[in-house]
Design an enzyme around this catalytic site. Sequence first.
Site, PDB file in Angstrom:
ATOM      1  N   ASP A 126     -56.396  35.099 100.979  1.00 24.84           N
ATOM      2  CA  ASP A 126     -55.763  36.337 101.449  1.00 24.84           C
ATOM      3  C   ASP A 126     -55.112  36.056 102.798  1.00 24.84           C
ATOM      4  O   ASP A 126     -55.800  35.795 103.781  1.00 24.84           O
ATOM      5  CB  ASP A 126     -56.802  37.452 101.582  1.00 24.84           C
ATOM      6  CG  ASP A 126     -56.176  38.830 101.755  1.00 24.84           C
ATOM      7  OD1 ASP A 126     -55.012  38.910 102.233  1.00 24.84           O
ATOM      8  OD2 ASP A 126     -56.834  39.832 101.415  1.00 24.84           O
ATOM      9  N   ARG A 161     -52.856  38.191 104.287  1.00 23.09           N
ATOM     10  CA  ARG A 161     -52.258  39.403 104.825  1.00 23.09           C
ATOM     11  C   ARG A 161     -52.715  39.694 106.256  1.00 23.09           C
ATOM     12  O   ARG A 161     -53.844  39.415 106.622  1.00 23.09           O
ATOM     13  CB  ARG A 161     -52.604  40.602 103.942  1.00 23.09           C
ATOM     14  CG  ARG A 161     -51.907  40.598 102.604  1.00 23.09           C
ATOM     15  CD  ARG A 161     -52.414  41.707 101.700  1.00 23.09           C
ATOM     16  NE  ARG A 161     -53.808  41.492 101.297  1.00 23.09           N
ATOM     17  CZ  ARG A 161     -54.461  42.292 100.459  1.00 23.09           C
ATOM     18  NH1 ARG A 161     -53.857  43.359  99.963  1.00 23.09           N
ATOM     19  NH2 ARG A 161     -55.712  42.023 100.124  1.00 23.09           N
TER      20      ARG A 161
END
Length: 219
Positions: free
Chosen positions: A141, A143
């Site tokens: 991930d 983000r």
Amino acid sequence: MTENIGAFGGKNPRRSGTERVVNTPLPTAYGQFQAVGYLDHDRGDEQVALVHGDIGTENVLVRLHSECLTGDAFGSQHCECGEQLSAAMRAVVAEGAGVVLYLRGHEGRGIGLLAKLRAMALQAEGLDTVEANLALGLPVDARDYRVAAEMLHDLKVRSVRLMSNNPRKREALTKYGIEVAEQVPLLIEPSENNITYLRTKRERLDHHLPHLDAVAHGS
């Protein structure tokens, strides 16, 4: 704010942070929104906040929606993203006020569209979503929610009721100075095409998905 040297030797300002650029009415199938457009000077991404009603500053119903072309535009059943976006927009209209932040640059949990499609190809061969990213040498991930917090700060939002099953979104907003008064589940009925994906999100990414308990594990 930093400065850079222009083509003729002069100094031109280079802006940083997130700038509000435009605010326009946006009628949708779910109801009337204001589309507030932002430019993230640090990444170059164009972002949008969909604002419905008089949101106030405290306990605002908010969804941080990561861009997902396959789910949002094409109706892919590999994930539940498109249905979550629709459910979030319906929820803020039913509430009478709220914000949906559509976060560009978050495709594939931040790895980009083509890398996401490559990861999906590996998942079709039997890897789960975590294993597929790692097999490609990519983060699970990638983000960052800085721009989301900056958009909320610009909208004068101090605390939110966050529509999310992902504890990392709550942690990220808190890190950037937005209080999360409540985390509101956004549970979508699973299908045979995404049940394995959803179970991986729960078991390996700590998403709160209690409704999966009602689905037979062999489904």
